[in-house]
Motif scaffolding. Structure first.
Motif, PDB file in Angstrom:
ATOM      1  N   LYS A  69      -5.773   3.800  -3.188  1.00 50.88           N
ATOM      2  CA  LYS A  69      -6.683   3.882  -4.331  1.00 50.88           C
ATOM      3  C   LYS A  69      -7.585   2.659  -4.287  1.00 50.88           C
ATOM      4  O   LYS A  69      -7.094   1.522  -4.320  1.00 50.88           O
ATOM      5  CB  LYS A  69      -5.899   3.915  -5.634  1.00 50.88           C
ATOM      6  CG  LYS A  69      -6.781   3.989  -6.876  1.00 50.88           C
ATOM      7  CD  LYS A  69      -5.969   3.961  -8.154  1.00 50.88           C
ATOM      8  CE  LYS A  69      -5.091   5.147  -8.308  1.00 50.88           C
ATOM      9  NZ  LYS A  69      -5.593   6.300  -8.973  1.00 50.88           N
ATOM     10  N   ILE A  78     -10.263  -3.784  -5.854  1.00 52.14           N
ATOM     11  CA  ILE A  78      -8.809  -3.834  -5.729  1.00 52.14           C
ATOM     12  C   ILE A  78      -8.374  -2.580  -4.991  1.00 52.14           C
ATOM     13  O   ILE A  78      -8.795  -1.473  -5.341  1.00 52.14           O
ATOM     14  CB  ILE A  78      -8.124  -3.901  -7.104  1.00 52.14           C
ATOM     15  CG1 ILE A  78      -8.607  -5.129  -7.885  1.00 52.14           C
ATOM     16  CG2 ILE A  78      -6.600  -3.937  -6.941  1.00 52.14           C
ATOM     17  CD1 ILE A  78      -8.124  -5.163  -9.321  1.00 52.14           C
ATOM     18  N   HIS A  80      -5.014  -0.480  -3.882  1.00 50.71           N
ATOM     19  CA  HIS A  80      -3.578  -0.250  -4.023  1.00 50.71           C
ATOM     20  C   HIS A  80      -3.179   0.763  -2.963  1.00 50.71           C
ATOM     21  O   HIS A  80      -3.922   1.714  -2.701  1.00 50.71           O
ATOM     22  CB  HIS A  80      -3.247   0.345  -5.396  1.00 50.71           C
ATOM     23  CG  HIS A  80      -3.675  -0.499  -6.549  1.00 50.71           C
ATOM     24  ND1 HIS A  80      -2.934  -1.558  -7.009  1.00 50.71           N
ATOM     25  CD2 HIS A  80      -4.765  -0.420  -7.342  1.00 50.71           C
ATOM     26  CE1 HIS A  80      -3.554  -2.103  -8.039  1.00 50.71           C
ATOM     27  NE2 HIS A  80      -4.676  -1.434  -8.266  1.00 50.71           N
ATOM     28  N   ARG A  82       0.457   2.589  -0.698  1.00 50.00           N
ATOM     29  CA  ARG A  82       1.873   2.724  -0.380  1.00 50.00           C
ATOM     30  C   ARG A  82       1.968   2.712   1.139  1.00 50.00           C
ATOM     31  O   ARG A  82       1.084   3.226   1.822  1.00 50.00           O
ATOM     32  CB  ARG A  82       2.388   4.045  -0.952  1.00 50.00           C
ATOM     33  CG  ARG A  82       3.856   4.333  -0.692  1.00 50.00           C
ATOM     34  CD  ARG A  82       4.284   5.627  -1.388  1.00 50.00           C
ATOM     35  NE  ARG A  82       3.546   6.793  -0.926  1.00 50.00           N
ATOM     36  CZ  ARG A  82       3.831   7.492   0.169  1.00 50.00           C
ATOM     37  NH1 ARG A  82       4.827   7.128   0.968  1.00 50.00           N
ATOM     38  NH2 ARG A  82       3.106   8.553   0.496  1.00 50.00           N
ATOM     39  N   ARG A  96       4.770  -1.232  -0.920  1.00 46.54           N
ATOM     40  CA  ARG A  96       3.498  -1.119  -1.626  1.00 46.54           C
ATOM     41  C   ARG A  96       2.708  -2.396  -1.368  1.00 46.54           C
ATOM     42  O   ARG A  96       3.272  -3.437  -1.062  1.00 46.54           O
ATOM     43  CB  ARG A  96       3.712  -0.953  -3.128  1.00 46.54           C
ATOM     44  CG  ARG A  96       4.342   0.387  -3.472  1.00 46.54           C
ATOM     45  CD  ARG A  96       4.005   0.865  -4.860  1.00 46.54           C
ATOM     46  NE  ARG A  96       2.594   1.102  -5.086  1.00 46.54           N
ATOM     47  CZ  ARG A  96       1.926   2.206  -4.747  1.00 46.54           C
ATOM     48  NH1 ARG A  96       2.542   3.176  -4.133  1.00 46.54           N
ATOM     49  NH2 ARG A  96       0.655   2.345  -5.013  1.00 46.54           N
ATOM     50  N   TYR A  97       1.398  -2.276  -1.516  1.00 48.31           N
ATOM     51  CA  TYR A  97       0.551  -3.457  -1.403  1.00 48.31           C
ATOM     52  C   TYR A  97      -0.624  -3.342  -2.358  1.00 48.31           C
ATOM     53  O   TYR A  97      -1.026  -2.247  -2.747  1.00 48.31           O
ATOM     54  CB  TYR A  97       0.054  -3.670   0.039  1.00 48.31           C
ATOM     55  CG  TYR A  97      -0.884  -2.601   0.549  1.00 48.31           C
ATOM     56  CD1 TYR A  97      -2.271  -2.727   0.403  1.00 48.31           C
ATOM     57  CD2 TYR A  97      -0.401  -1.458   1.182  1.00 48.31           C
ATOM     58  CE1 TYR A  97      -3.136  -1.754   0.877  1.00 48.31           C
ATOM     59  CE2 TYR A  97      -1.259  -0.484   1.666  1.00 48.31           C
ATOM     60  CZ  TYR A  97      -2.625  -0.640   1.504  1.00 48.31           C
ATOM     61  OH  TYR A  97      -3.480   0.331   1.972  1.00 48.31           O
ATOM     62  N   THR A  98      -1.133  -4.494  -2.725  1.00 43.57           N
ATOM     63  CA  THR A  98      -2.358  -4.595  -3.511  1.00 43.57           C
ATOM     64  C   THR A  98      -3.198  -5.675  -2.857  1.00 43.57           C
ATOM     65  O   THR A  98      -2.745  -6.810  -2.702  1.00 43.57           O
ATOM     66  CB  THR A  98      -2.066  -4.978  -4.972  1.00 43.57           C
ATOM     67  OG1 THR A  98      -1.199  -3.998  -5.546  1.00 43.57           O
ATOM     68  CG2 THR A  98      -3.342  -5.063  -5.786  1.00 43.57           C
ATOM     69  N   CYS A 100      -7.037  -7.580  -2.852  1.00 37.59           N
ATOM     70  CA  CYS A 100      -8.261  -7.826  -3.619  1.00 37.59           C
ATOM     71  C   CYS A 100      -9.348  -8.284  -2.661  1.00 37.59           C
ATOM     72  O   CYS A 100      -9.106  -9.127  -1.795  1.00 37.59           O
ATOM     73  CB  CYS A 100      -8.023  -8.893  -4.681  1.00 37.59           C
ATOM     74  SG  CYS A 100      -6.784  -8.411  -5.902  1.00 37.59           S
TER      75      CYS A 100
END
Length: 117
Positions: A69, A78, A80, A82, A96-98, A100
């Motif tokens: 996403k 940002i 996001h 999996r 999971r990762y996020t 920026c």
């Protein structure tokens, strides 16, 4: 906006591939000078530390991103996602990762990452 989403989609693929392939050169191109990463072991590393840890070949295989996403907010984004991968003993695992990203001087650069498993 769609041009930015397309560019960030490619950068996200590059980021994940660079993790799998220990591609320090590509990370050197896409990480901001002030980049930080929160690792799954709860450590926080700066850009230099991240590049050092990336240089060590990973033992996982088949790293893939899913359910990505991308949230665009002007010159900030940002991402996001999996992940799925295979552990050294052949087990399937996920995380999971996020990430920026900031547009600086016309280029998208990763400024922050958070990874969990």
């Amino acid at each position: 906006m769609s041009k930015d989403i397309d560019e960030l989609t490619v950068l996200n693929r590059d980021y994940v591939a660079s993790v799998q392939n220990s591609d320090v050169k590509r990370f050197d191109e896409i990480l901001a000078d002030d980049f930080y990463c929160s690792n799954p072991d709860k450590s926080l590393v700066d850009r230099a530390g991240f590049l050092r840890q990336t240089a060590v070949p990973v033992t996982i295989k088949n790293l893939e991103a899913h359910d990505v996403k991308i949230r665009l907010m002007g010159d900030f984004a940002i991402i996001h996602g999996r992940t799925s991968y295979t552990t050294p003993d052949g087990q399937q695992a996920a995380g999971r990762y996020t990430d920026c990203w900031a547009r600086r001087n016309g280029r998208w650069l990763a400024v922050s990452a958070h990874v969990s498993r």
